[in-house]
Every structure is written in structure tokens, then in C-alpha cells.
Motif scaffolding. Structure first.
Motif, PDB file in Angstrom:
ATOM      1  N   ALA A  14       7.044   5.331  -0.261  1.00  0.00           N
ATOM      2  CA  ALA A  14       6.470   4.040  -0.645  1.00  0.00           C
ATOM      3  C   ALA A  14       5.036   3.926  -0.148  1.00  0.00           C
ATOM      4  CB  ALA A  14       7.322   2.897  -0.103  1.00  0.00           C
ATOM      5  N   GLN A  15       4.795   4.371   1.070  1.00  0.00           N
ATOM      6  CA  GLN A  15       3.445   4.331   1.641  1.00  0.00           C
ATOM      7  C   GLN A  15       2.503   5.243   0.850  1.00  0.00           C
ATOM      8  OE1 GLN A  15       2.461   2.419   4.174  1.00  0.00           O
ATOM      9  NE2 GLN A  15       0.482   3.280   4.640  1.00  0.00           N
ATOM     10  N   ILE A  16       2.959   6.432   0.533  1.00  0.00           N
ATOM     11  CA  ILE A  16       2.121   7.375  -0.219  1.00  0.00           C
ATOM     12  C   ILE A  16       1.797   6.815  -1.605  1.00  0.00           C
ATOM     13  CG2 ILE A  16       2.104   9.636  -1.379  1.00  0.00           C
ATOM     14  CD1 ILE A  16       1.762  10.129   1.513  1.00  0.00           C
ATOM     15  N   LEU A  17       2.829   6.413  -2.328  1.00  0.00           N
ATOM     16  CA  LEU A  17       2.632   6.032  -3.719  1.00  0.00           C
ATOM     17  C   LEU A  17       1.897   4.710  -3.895  1.00  0.00           C
ATOM     18  CD1 LEU A  17       6.020   7.265  -5.173  1.00  0.00           C
ATOM     19  CD2 LEU A  17       3.762   8.279  -5.492  1.00  0.00           C
ATOM     20  N   THR A  18       1.955   3.833  -2.920  1.00  0.00           N
ATOM     21  CA  THR A  18       1.182   2.596  -3.027  1.00  0.00           C
ATOM     22  C   THR A  18      -0.223   2.744  -2.461  1.00  0.00           C
ATOM     23  OG1 THR A  18       2.112   1.738  -0.960  1.00  0.00           O
ATOM     24  CG2 THR A  18       3.197   1.071  -3.020  1.00  0.00           C
ATOM     25  N   ASN A  19      -0.553   3.917  -1.945  1.00  0.00           N
ATOM     26  CA  ASN A  19      -1.886   4.147  -1.397  1.00  0.00           C
ATOM     27  C   ASN A  19      -2.681   5.173  -2.181  1.00  0.00           C
ATOM     28  OD1 ASN A  19      -2.683   2.720   1.167  1.00  0.00           O
ATOM     29  ND2 ASN A  19      -0.548   3.201   1.566  1.00  0.00           N
ATOM     30  N   LEU A  20      -2.297   5.439  -3.410  1.00  0.00           N
ATOM     31  CA  LEU A  20      -3.051   6.399  -4.206  1.00  0.00           C
ATOM     32  C   LEU A  20      -4.444   5.875  -4.540  1.00  0.00           C
ATOM     33  CD1 LEU A  20      -0.215   7.748  -6.470  1.00  0.00           C
ATOM     34  CD2 LEU A  20      -1.284   8.871  -4.512  1.00  0.00           C
ATOM     35  N   ASP A  21      -4.569   4.557  -4.727  1.00  0.00           N
ATOM     36  CA  ASP A  21      -5.896   3.980  -4.936  1.00  0.00           C
ATOM     37  C   ASP A  21      -6.747   4.134  -3.675  1.00  0.00           C
ATOM     38  OD1 ASP A  21      -4.211   2.203  -3.615  1.00  0.00           O
ATOM     39  OD2 ASP A  21      -5.038   0.423  -4.576  1.00  0.00           O
ATOM     40  N   ASN A  22      -6.117   3.975  -2.514  1.00  0.00           N
ATOM     41  CA  ASN A  22      -6.836   4.184  -1.262  1.00  0.00           C
ATOM     42  C   ASN A  22      -7.281   5.632  -1.114  1.00  0.00           C
ATOM     43  OD1 ASN A  22      -6.336   1.545  -0.678  1.00  0.00           O
ATOM     44  ND2 ASN A  22      -5.105   1.922   1.124  1.00  0.00           N
ATOM     45  N   LEU A  23      -6.437   6.563  -1.561  1.00  0.00           N
ATOM     46  CA  LEU A  23      -6.785   7.979  -1.477  1.00  0.00           C
ATOM     47  C   LEU A  23      -8.021   8.279  -2.310  1.00  0.00           C
ATOM     48  CD1 LEU A  23      -6.139  10.806  -0.439  1.00  0.00           C
ATOM     49  CD2 LEU A  23      -4.625  11.095  -2.411  1.00  0.00           C
ATOM     50  N   ALA A  24      -8.083   7.734  -3.519  1.00  0.00           N
ATOM     51  CA  ALA A  24      -9.257   7.935  -4.367  1.00  0.00           C
ATOM     52  C   ALA A  24     -10.515   7.375  -3.697  1.00  0.00           C
ATOM     53  CB  ALA A  24      -9.048   7.299  -5.734  1.00  0.00           C
ATOM     54  N   ALA A  25     -10.397   6.166  -3.144  1.00  0.00           N
ATOM     55  CA  ALA A  25     -11.543   5.561  -2.464  1.00  0.00           C
ATOM     56  C   ALA A  25     -11.907   6.350  -1.213  1.00  0.00           C
ATOM     57  CB  ALA A  25     -11.228   4.112  -2.104  1.00  0.00           C
ATOM     58  N   LEU A  26     -10.902   6.824  -0.485  1.00  0.00           N
ATOM     59  CA  LEU A  26     -11.160   7.590   0.734  1.00  0.00           C
ATOM     60  C   LEU A  26     -11.860   8.909   0.418  1.00  0.00           C
ATOM     61  CD1 LEU A  26     -10.911   7.928   3.781  1.00  0.00           C
ATOM     62  CD2 LEU A  26      -8.580   8.774   3.431  1.00  0.00           C
ATOM     63  N   LEU A  27     -11.430   9.575  -0.640  1.00  0.00           N
ATOM     64  CA  LEU A  27     -12.096  10.820  -1.034  1.00  0.00           C
ATOM     65  C   LEU A  27     -13.566  10.574  -1.351  1.00  0.00           C
ATOM     66  CD1 LEU A  27      -9.299  12.382  -3.243  1.00  0.00           C
ATOM     67  CD2 LEU A  27     -10.215  13.352  -1.128  1.00  0.00           C
ATOM     68  N   ALA A  28     -13.848   9.490  -2.068  1.00  0.00           N
ATOM     69  CA  ALA A  28     -15.236   9.160  -2.387  1.00  0.00           C
ATOM     70  C   ALA A  28     -16.020   8.802  -1.129  1.00  0.00           C
ATOM     71  CB  ALA A  28     -15.276   8.014  -3.387  1.00  0.00           C
ATOM     72  N   LEU A  29     -15.413   8.042  -0.228  1.00  0.00           N
ATOM     73  CA  LEU A  29     -16.112   7.638   0.995  1.00  0.00           C
ATOM     74  C   LEU A  29     -16.373   8.818   1.925  1.00  0.00           C
ATOM     75  CD1 LEU A  29     -14.489   4.221   1.856  1.00  0.00           C
ATOM     76  CD2 LEU A  29     -16.845   4.657   1.195  1.00  0.00           C
ATOM     77  N   VAL A  30     -15.453   9.772   1.961  1.00  0.00           N
ATOM     78  CA  VAL A  30     -15.671  10.955   2.802  1.00  0.00           C
ATOM     79  C   VAL A  30     -16.927  11.677   2.339  1.00  0.00           C
ATOM     80  CG1 VAL A  30     -14.765  13.262   3.314  1.00  0.00           C
ATOM     81  CG2 VAL A  30     -13.295  11.280   3.572  1.00  0.00           C
ATOM     82  N   LEU A  31     -17.136  11.733   1.035  1.00  0.00           N
ATOM     83  CA  LEU A  31     -18.320  12.396   0.506  1.00  0.00           C
ATOM     84  C   LEU A  31     -19.595  11.606   0.777  1.00  0.00           C
ATOM     85  CD1 LEU A  31     -16.852  13.584  -2.900  1.00  0.00           C
ATOM     86  CD2 LEU A  31     -17.233  14.961  -0.845  1.00  0.00           C
ATOM     87  N   VAL A  32     -19.485  10.268   0.815  1.00  0.00           N
ATOM     88  CA  VAL A  32     -20.671   9.418   0.973  1.00  0.00           C
ATOM     89  C   VAL A  32     -20.995   9.148   2.442  1.00  0.00           C
ATOM     90  CG1 VAL A  32     -21.602   7.122   0.496  1.00  0.00           C
ATOM     91  CG2 VAL A  32     -20.350   8.343  -1.270  1.00  0.00           C
ATOM     92  N   THR A  33     -20.001   8.717   3.217  1.00  0.00           N
ATOM     93  CA  THR A  33     -20.274   8.291   4.592  1.00  0.00           C
ATOM     94  C   THR A  33     -19.879   9.317   5.645  1.00  0.00           C
ATOM     95  OG1 THR A  33     -18.143   7.190   4.855  1.00  0.00           O
ATOM     96  CG2 THR A  33     -19.953   5.864   3.989  1.00  0.00           C
ATOM     97  N   GLY A  34     -19.228  10.381   5.240  1.00  0.00           N
ATOM     98  CA  GLY A  34     -18.799  11.395   6.199  1.00  0.00           C
ATOM     99  C   GLY A  34     -17.340  11.231   6.563  1.00  0.00           C
ATOM    100  N   PRO A  35     -16.728  12.313   6.976  1.00  0.00           N
ATOM    101  CA  PRO A  35     -15.279  12.282   7.207  1.00  0.00           C
ATOM    102  C   PRO A  35     -14.844  11.451   8.412  1.00  0.00           C
ATOM    103  CG  PRO A  35     -16.177  14.440   7.735  1.00  0.00           C
ATOM    104  CD  PRO A  35     -17.281  13.644   7.124  1.00  0.00           C
ATOM    105  N   ARG A  36     -15.564  11.494   9.497  1.00  0.00           N
ATOM    106  CA  ARG A  36     -15.107  10.830  10.723  1.00  0.00           C
ATOM    107  C   ARG A  36     -14.972   9.321  10.543  1.00  0.00           C
ATOM    108  NH1 ARG A  36     -18.582  12.243  15.571  1.00  0.00           N
ATOM    109  NH2 ARG A  36     -17.587  14.232  15.186  1.00  0.00           N
TER     110      ARG A  36
END
Length: 193
Positions: A14-36
Motif C-alpha cells: 500500500a505504501q509503495i503503490l500510493t507513493n508512485l507519484d512521490n517516486l516520480a517527483a523524487l527522481l526529478a528532485l534528485v536530478l535537480v537538487t541533489g540526492p542528499r
């Protein structure tokens, strides 16, 4: 013991499948603001949402123990609205953006705002469960949040994971909410007595 493992796995999924939108945003943010900064902000937000869902479960269990199952109406309704929206409108390609200098607090608030569907599923799921199952669900959801952070760190280095796949999988979220709502409304062996 197997019952607790299965319930932890259901909270994990449930946590994984309801956070797929967060995963997309997180992937984009890692590229923009850095992973840490991105991953830390994501994890802070996830643990805020998981903690709030757990506190809701404790409060509802004490205040209205025999009515907790009716909280399944919330994710069921939100899931049905999500399915209707998917069929009525074209999918949105816009992703939330944060400037490169965004602080960890801003990133955390972004992910908290994107996690209301997670709260709507996890809160009733935990509230309708017995104490031992709540702890198993808390463990499963926490493991999923950490797993998503690891996937984002690894996925930011792989071109096909930078949002497209996560956006396609995000279409499953309303169906997950419907299933979770139906499960919460049903009388299962994990329910609080």
C-alpha cells in the motif's frame, strides 16, 4: 507469525503503490537538487505521514473501536473518484517543481502534500487492525519508504526510471485505494476486536 508478515507485506505494498507519484517527483528532485537533500526530505515526509496514520489508528481504536472498519469508505471513495478522473480527463504530464535551492523543509512539505493518498489508505488500514498488526503494518510501511528512497537513488542514474515508468504505474493508485477500502470494510482476521 505468518499473519503478521502478510499484513506487513500488505502495508508495504500500500505504501509503495500510493507513493508512485512521490517516486516520480523524487527522481526529478534528485536530478535537480541533489540526492542528499531530496532523499532526506522524502524520508522525513514519509515518516510524518506514517506516524500520523499510526496516531490516527491509536486514537480511533480507543474512541470508536467498533466503527473503525467504516473508515474504509474514505480510501474507497477517493479511489472511485480517481478512477472516474482517469477516464474523464487526459493524464497530466506536469510534475511538481522545486527550485534547485529548495530547503529540506520545502521538499518535505512537497512530499507531505503528495502523500495524502497514502494517509487515506494507511490510516484506516491501521485503525481497523489489532495492536500487533498495527506494529507489523508500521514496520512494513517504514520498510517501503526506505525502499522507495533507495530506488530513487539508484533510479536517478538509470535513464528509463526518470519519471516515465513511475507516471505509468501511478495510474494504479486509485485501484489500490479501492482494494484497500474494500479490505478495511470487510471483516478480516486482522481487525481489532
Amino acid at each position: 507469525m505468518l499473519d503478521y508478515g502478510v499484513f506487513a507485506l500488505s502495508a508495504f505494498m500500500a505504501q509503495i503503490l500510493t507513493n508512485l507519484d512521490n517516486l516520480a517527483a523524487l527522481l526529478a528532485l534528485v536530478l535537480v537538487t541533489g540526492p542528499r537533500r531530496s532523499v532526506f526530505g522524502f524520508l522525513v515526509a514519509q515518516f510524518i505521514v506514517i506516524g500520523a496514520a499510526f496516531l490516527l489508528a491509536l486514537g480511533v481504536g480507543d474512541v470508536i473501536p467498533h466503527w473503525a472498519g467504516y473508515l474504509g469508505i474514505v480510501p474507497l471513495s477517493l479511489g472511485l473518484v480517481g478512477v472516474v478522473r482517469q477516464f474523464r480527463s487526459a493524464p497530466s504530464e506536469a510534475e511538481p517543481t522545486v527550485q534547485a535551492g529548495g530547503s529540506t523543509i520545502v521538499i518535505s512539505m512537497l512530499f507531505v502534500s503528495l502523500s495524502m493518498d497514502t494517509f487515506a489508505v494507511l490510516g484506516p488500514l491501521l485503525a481497523d487492525s489489532a495492536r500487533g498488526f498495527r506494529l507489523a503494518g508500521l514496520f512494513g510501511a517504514s520498510a517501503a519508504a526506505i525502499g522507495l528512497a533507495i530506488v530513487a537513488l539508484l533510479g536517478s542514474k538509470v535513464p528509463f526510471m526518470t519519471g516515465g515508468l513511475a507516471r505509468k504505474l501511478e495510474r494504479l493508485v486509485p485501484y489500490v485505494m479501492i482494494c484497500a477500502g474494500l479490505y478495511i470494510l470487510s471483516n478480516s482476521w486482522t481487525d481489532a476486536i
